[in-house]
Design an enzyme around this catalytic site. Structure first.
Site, PDB file in Angstrom:
ATOM      1  N   ASP A 180       0.869  -1.002   0.294  1.00 47.66           N
ATOM      2  CA  ASP A 180      -0.115  -0.276  -0.289  1.00 47.66           C
ATOM      3  C   ASP A 180       0.927   1.405  -0.062  1.00 47.66           C
ATOM      4  O   ASP A 180       1.668   1.507   0.547  1.00 47.66           O
ATOM      5  CB  ASP A 180      -0.650  -0.035   1.364  1.00 47.66           C
ATOM      6  CG  ASP A 180      -1.798  -1.134   1.056  1.00 47.66           C
ATOM      7  OD1 ASP A 180      -1.753  -1.721   0.800  1.00 47.66           O
ATOM      8  OD2 ASP A 180      -2.956  -0.991   1.490  1.00 47.66           O
ATOM      9  N   LYS A 243      -7.195   3.272  -3.332  1.00 50.57           N
ATOM     10  CA  LYS A 243      -8.587   3.515  -2.094  1.00 50.57           C
ATOM     11  C   LYS A 243      -7.358   4.373  -1.488  1.00 50.57           C
ATOM     12  O   LYS A 243      -7.347   5.709  -1.959  1.00 50.57           O
ATOM     13  CB  LYS A 243      -6.291   2.918  -1.066  1.00 50.57           C
ATOM     14  CG  LYS A 243      -6.712   2.431   0.106  1.00 50.57           C
ATOM     15  CD  LYS A 243      -4.959   1.968   0.670  1.00 50.57           C
ATOM     16  CE  LYS A 243      -5.854   2.471   2.355  1.00 50.57           C
ATOM     17  NZ  LYS A 243      -4.446   1.561   3.123  1.00 50.57           N
ATOM     18  N   LYS A 279     -10.581  -0.182  -2.255  1.00 51.64           N
ATOM     19  CA  LYS A 279     -10.480  -0.358  -0.932  1.00 51.64           C
ATOM     20  C   LYS A 279     -10.426   1.055  -0.207  1.00 51.64           C
ATOM     21  O   LYS A 279      -9.877   2.214  -0.187  1.00 51.64           O
ATOM     22  CB  LYS A 279      -8.401  -0.840  -0.510  1.00 51.64           C
ATOM     23  CG  LYS A 279      -8.393  -1.098   0.885  1.00 51.64           C
ATOM     24  CD  LYS A 279      -7.182  -1.555   1.236  1.00 51.64           C
ATOM     25  CE  LYS A 279      -6.701  -1.304   2.543  1.00 51.64           C
ATOM     26  NZ  LYS A 279      -5.292  -1.864   2.749  1.00 51.64           N
TER      27      LYS A 279
END
Length: 343
Positions: A180, A243, A279
């Site tokens: 991430d 995300k 996400k």
């Protein structure tokens, strides 16, 4: 009662969830990215904020999921979690306890009461800082639960590019199979699209076979238009997931932001044929909120985005509330939160 739920709704009915997609990242072809297309970005600039906010409000009001169906959808929420610890006081032991929770997220009483039998309900991943990747990999060995590392000078992304790339490679070397990353929000605010594209493309290269989730930090991007454009550039550069947030901003995942990002994902798939994951993270701490996000994904992108290779929750306290709701479903009583310790 199984983990494959049907839904009770007001208004038009929705189909029952079919069997889960094949396990592992091999079920979908990875997004190879594409050349930066400024003309396409110009086409995507027009964002109707009022319409998005109205749509977000209808999503939470038109649908009602009750009784056994609600319990089944909450079990699905568990399977879509990146169970996360990103605290300054994290330790190896704390991470091992979180991994133990990931291996067995539900008590034996809940498993028996819900009639799950041998059905394994587990989070999709455990997400940690780089120093704890090796600990998590060892603790989760043989479970199929992924290990995600937050990287690139999380949460601000402001260290030198070479340092950020080296951190990705170090986490992959320690066994992380998901990374991430955070983007410097100033590149978006300054409309430096080529520079943003080049950085994300280098992150993707450094990840190798590990999947790349690009955190936009939407609460700091000022406008939904910026969220749309940052989403598009990240996908063009090869992101596997986009995300919303680090969870450290003052404003994190919101449904209007989720709508604009899912519509960017839909536009990208229509143009390229590649499915990109989504996400939301930060502030999703209640079972009800998780259901709102599942409804959004089902209605905006379709059933395929309710599998862990295309949708994740960034979550720390969400699992506790889901456990309490499941216990209430079985017993009619809410248990104390301390009975569902995370780590």
């Amino acid at each position: 009662m199984t983990s494959t739920p049907t839904r009770q709704t007001t208004g038009a009915s929705l189909h029952a969830l079919p069997k889960a997609a094949p396990a592992g990242h091999g079920a979908l072809p990875r997004n190879p990215g594409m050349a930066l297309d400024i003309g396409w970005l110009e086409e995507m600039r027009h964002v109707n904020r009022s319409a998005l906010e109205r749509r977000a409000q209808t999503l939470t009001k038109r649908r009602s999921i009750k009784a056994d169906n609600q319990a089944a959808w909450l079990l699905r929420s568990i399977s879509l979690m990146d169970l996360t610890t990103l605290s300054s006081h994290d330790t190896d032991e704390r991470v091992r306890r979180l991994c133990a929770k990931a291996r067995n997220p539900l008590s034996a009483d809940l498993i028996a009461g819900l009639g799950l039998g041998d059905t394994a309900i587990r989070p999709a991943a455990v997400c940690v800082y780089h120093p704890f990747v090796a600990t998590a990999v060892k603790a989760l060995e043989g479970t199929g639960i992924h290990v995600a590392a937050v990287s690139t000078a999380f949460p601000h992304g402001l260290s030198p590019l070479e340092t950020r790339i080296a951190e990705i490679r170090a986490s992959v070397g320690d066994g992380a199979d998901e990374i991430d990353v955070v983007i410097p929000r100033g590149l978006v605010l300054g409309a430096k699209w080529q520079e943003l594209y080049d950085e994300v493309a280098q992150f993707r290269e450094a990840c190798g076979e590990a999947h790349l989730k690009v955190i936009l930090g939407t609460g700091e991007l000022s406008t939904l238009r910026n969220v749309m454009l940052a989403s598009m550039v990240s996908m063009m550069a090869g992101a596997d997931f986009i995300k919303t947030s680090t969870g450290k901003e003052s404003v994190n995942a919101t449904l209007p932001v989720g709508l604009i990002m899912t519509r960017a994902i839909r536009a990208y798939e229509e143009r390229t044929g590649f499915k990109i994951g989504f996400k939301p993270a930060g502030g999703i701490s209640t079972a009800k909120a998780s259901l709102d996000w599942l409804v959004l994904m089902k209605e905006e992108l379709g059933r395929r985005w309710l599998e862990p290779d295309l949708f994740r929750f960034g979550a720390s306290s969400l699992l506790t509330d889901i456990e309490r709701q499941l216990e209430h479903h079985l017993t009619g009583r809410y248990s104390a939160a301390h009975r569902h310790a995370m780590a």
